[in-house]
Design a protein around this motif. Structure first.
Motif, PDB file in Angstrom:
ATOM      1  N   MET A   1      11.680  81.320 -20.210  1.00 41.70           N
ATOM      2  CA  MET A   1      13.055  81.342 -20.641  1.00 41.70           C
ATOM      3  C   MET A   1      13.704  80.055 -20.172  1.00 41.70           C
ATOM      4  O   MET A   1      13.540  79.627 -19.050  1.00 41.70           O
ATOM      5  N   SER A   2      14.453  79.435 -21.043  1.00 40.62           N
ATOM      6  CA  SER A   2      15.057  78.161 -20.679  1.00 40.62           C
ATOM      7  C   SER A   2      16.356  78.385 -19.932  1.00 40.62           C
ATOM      8  O   SER A   2      16.947  79.453 -19.988  1.00 40.62           O
ATOM      9  N   ALA A   3      16.805  77.325 -19.215  1.00 36.14           N
ATOM     10  CA  ALA A   3      18.039  77.398 -18.412  1.00 36.14           C
ATOM     11  C   ALA A   3      19.238  77.658 -19.311  1.00 36.14           C
ATOM     12  O   ALA A   3      20.166  78.376 -18.933  1.00 36.14           O
ATOM     13  N   THR A   4      19.232  77.110 -20.485  1.00 36.21           N
ATOM     14  CA  THR A   4      20.346  77.291 -21.403  1.00 36.21           C
ATOM     15  C   THR A   4      20.435  78.751 -21.832  1.00 36.21           C
ATOM     16  O   THR A   4      21.517  79.323 -21.889  1.00 36.21           O
ATOM     17  N   ARG A   5      19.261  79.307 -22.113  1.00 28.90           N
ATOM     18  CA  ARG A   5      19.226  80.692 -22.545  1.00 28.90           C
ATOM     19  C   ARG A   5      19.661  81.633 -21.418  1.00 28.90           C
ATOM     20  O   ARG A   5      20.373  82.605 -21.642  1.00 28.90           O
ATOM     21  N   CYS A   6      19.258  81.358 -20.163  1.00 31.03           N
ATOM     22  CA  CYS A   6      19.640  82.181 -19.008  1.00 31.03           C
ATOM     23  C   CYS A   6      21.140  82.103 -18.761  1.00 31.03           C
ATOM     24  O   CYS A   6      21.780  83.110 -18.452  1.00 31.03           O
ATOM     25  N   SER A   7      21.698  80.914 -18.887  1.00 27.68           N
ATOM     26  CA  SER A   7      23.139  80.798 -18.663  1.00 27.68           C
ATOM     27  C   SER A   7      23.918  81.493 -19.771  1.00 27.68           C
ATOM     28  O   SER A   7      25.000  82.017 -19.552  1.00 27.68           O
ATOM     29  N   ALA A   8      23.357  81.558 -20.979  1.00 25.47           N
ATOM     30  CA  ALA A   8      24.013  82.265 -22.073  1.00 25.47           C
ATOM     31  C   ALA A   8      24.022  83.765 -21.791  1.00 25.47           C
ATOM     32  O   ALA A   8      25.019  84.446 -22.027  1.00 25.47           O
ATOM     33  N   HIS A   9      22.884  84.267 -21.281  1.00 25.34           N
ATOM     34  CA  HIS A   9      22.826  85.688 -20.920  1.00 25.34           C
ATOM     35  C   HIS A   9      23.771  85.997 -19.767  1.00 25.34           C
ATOM     36  O   HIS A   9      24.439  87.033 -19.777  1.00 25.34           O
ATOM     37  N   ALA A  10      23.849  85.120 -18.792  1.00 22.46           N
ATOM     38  CA  ALA A  10      24.736  85.315 -17.644  1.00 22.46           C
ATOM     39  C   ALA A  10      26.192  85.304 -18.112  1.00 22.46           C
ATOM     40  O   ALA A  10      27.014  86.123 -17.658  1.00 22.46           O
ATOM     41  N   GLY A  11      26.533  84.408 -18.995  1.00 20.43           N
ATOM     42  CA  GLY A  11      27.889  84.352 -19.535  1.00 20.43           C
ATOM     43  C   GLY A  11      28.248  85.611 -20.305  1.00 20.43           C
ATOM     44  O   GLY A  11      29.368  86.123 -20.195  1.00 20.43           O
ATOM     45  N   GLU A  12      27.280  86.132 -21.068  1.00 19.05           N
ATOM     46  CA  GLU A  12      27.505  87.368 -21.835  1.00 19.05           C
ATOM     47  C   GLU A  12      27.690  88.550 -20.882  1.00 19.05           C
ATOM     48  O   GLU A  12      28.571  89.388 -21.069  1.00 19.05           O
ATOM     49  N   ARG A  13      26.857  88.630 -19.845  1.00 12.09           N
ATOM     50  CA  ARG A  13      26.984  89.715 -18.866  1.00 12.09           C
ATOM     51  C   ARG A  13      28.330  89.633 -18.142  1.00 12.09           C
ATOM     52  O   ARG A  13      28.981  90.653 -17.900  1.00 12.09           O
ATOM     53  N   LYS A  14      28.748  88.426 -17.833  1.00  7.80           N
ATOM     54  CA  LYS A  14      30.045  88.245 -17.161  1.00  7.80           C
ATOM     55  C   LYS A  14      31.185  88.695 -18.071  1.00  7.80           C
ATOM     56  O   LYS A  14      32.119  89.356 -17.635  1.00  7.80           O
ATOM     57  N   ARG A  15      31.107  88.356 -19.356  1.00 13.11           N
ATOM     58  CA  ARG A  15      32.134  88.759 -20.314  1.00 13.11           C
ATOM     59  C   ARG A  15      32.178  90.282 -20.434  1.00 13.11           C
ATOM     60  O   ARG A  15      33.254  90.893 -20.413  1.00 13.11           O
ATOM     61  N   ILE A  16      31.011  90.908 -20.511  1.00 16.45           N
ATOM     62  CA  ILE A  16      30.948  92.372 -20.617  1.00 16.45           C
ATOM     63  C   ILE A  16      31.507  93.013 -19.346  1.00 16.45           C
ATOM     64  O   ILE A  16      32.272  93.978 -19.412  1.00 16.45           O
ATOM     65  N   ALA A  17      31.157  92.471 -18.197  1.00 16.04           N
ATOM     66  CA  ALA A  17      31.655  93.002 -16.926  1.00 16.04           C
ATOM     67  C   ALA A  17      33.179  92.892 -16.860  1.00 16.04           C
ATOM     68  O   ALA A  17      33.862  93.839 -16.450  1.00 16.04           O
ATOM     69  N   ASN A  18      33.700  91.739 -17.254  1.00 19.77           N
ATOM     70  CA  ASN A  18      35.163  91.558 -17.251  1.00 19.77           C
ATOM     71  C   ASN A  18      35.839  92.528 -18.210  1.00 19.77           C
ATOM     72  O   ASN A  18      36.899  93.091 -17.906  1.00 19.77           O
ATOM     73  N   GLU A  19      35.231  92.738 -19.347  1.00 22.38           N
ATOM     74  CA  GLU A  19      35.784  93.666 -20.332  1.00 22.38           C
ATOM     75  C   GLU A  19      35.786  95.089 -19.783  1.00 22.38           C
ATOM     76  O   GLU A  19      36.775  95.819 -19.922  1.00 22.38           O
ATOM     77  N   GLN A  20      34.701  95.486 -19.126  1.00 24.82           N
ATOM     78  CA  GLN A  20      34.628  96.829 -18.549  1.00 24.82           C
ATOM     79  C   GLN A  20      35.616  96.988 -17.388  1.00 24.82           C
ATOM     80  O   GLN A  20      36.229  98.045 -17.230  1.00 24.82           O
ATOM     81  N   ARG A  21      35.768  95.947 -16.564  1.00 25.98           N
ATOM     82  CA  ARG A  21      36.763  96.011 -15.487  1.00 25.98           C
ATOM     83  C   ARG A  21      38.163  96.161 -16.065  1.00 25.98           C
ATOM     84  O   ARG A  21      38.967  96.954 -15.569  1.00 25.98           O
ATOM     85  N   SER A  22      38.449  95.434 -17.107  1.00 24.83           N
ATOM     86  CA  SER A  22      39.756  95.515 -17.754  1.00 24.83           C
ATOM     87  C   SER A  22      39.988  96.912 -18.327  1.00 24.83           C
ATOM     88  O   SER A  22      41.063  97.490 -18.148  1.00 24.83           O
ATOM     89  N   THR A  23      38.978  97.458 -18.981  1.00 30.05           N
ATOM     90  CA  THR A  23      39.085  98.816 -19.533  1.00 30.05           C
ATOM     91  C   THR A  23      39.260  99.829 -18.402  1.00 30.05           C
ATOM     92  O   THR A  23      40.090 100.738 -18.492  1.00 30.05           O
ATOM     93  N   GLY A  24      38.494  99.679 -17.325  1.00 28.24           N
ATOM     94  CA  GLY A  24      38.605 100.567 -16.172  1.00 28.24           C
ATOM     95  C   GLY A  24      39.969 100.482 -15.517  1.00 28.24           C
ATOM     96  O   GLY A  24      40.551 101.505 -15.129  1.00 28.24           O
TER      97      GLY A  24
END
Length: 119
Positions: A1-24
């Motif tokens: 897995m490339s660094a670009t791809r890992c950072s994209a997944h990390a960014g997506e997970r962070k966005r989902i986490a922020n969205e869930q925190r906001s909903t919570g």
């Protein structure tokens, strides 16, 4: 897995986490607001019930006093005077200066409310 791809997944997970925190957070605020509303309703109902019970007690008390007065007015006045003495002289250091013939002290004199007769 490339660094670009890992950072994209990390960014997506962070966005989902922020969205869930906001909903919570929004859900938590809704729950707190509902609990506060229920608290206010419970307090208002308890106050209403307390006032109703107090009113019923006052009515019964007034009925008892009225019955006592109609049966024996002198006893009624004695009872009310004793209550006034008790509420006036609550502590050991309470002090009141009155004339001996004061109406307030009527029941400390003879039973007819006159000064004690000298023998």
């Amino acid at each position: 897995m490339s660094a670009t791809r890992c950072s994209a997944h990390a960014g997506e997970r962070k966005r989902i986490a922020n969205e869930q925190r906001s909903t919570g957070s929004a859900e938590a605020e809704r729950i707190r607001a509902d609990a506060e509303r229920q608290r206010e309703i419970i307090l208002a109902e308890a106050y209403r019930d307390a006032q109703r019970v107090r009113g019923e007690g006052d009515a019964k008390s007034a009925g008892i006093y009225a019955a006592a007065f109609s049966q024996n007015p002198e006893f009624y006045f004695l009872l009310r005077s004793m209550e006034a003495y008790r509420s006036t002289f609550r502590g050991r250091n309470d002090l009141m200066l009155l004339e001996a013939n004061s109406d307030f002290l009527r029941y400390f004199r003879d039973s007819m409310g006159r000064g004690a007769t000298k023998k």
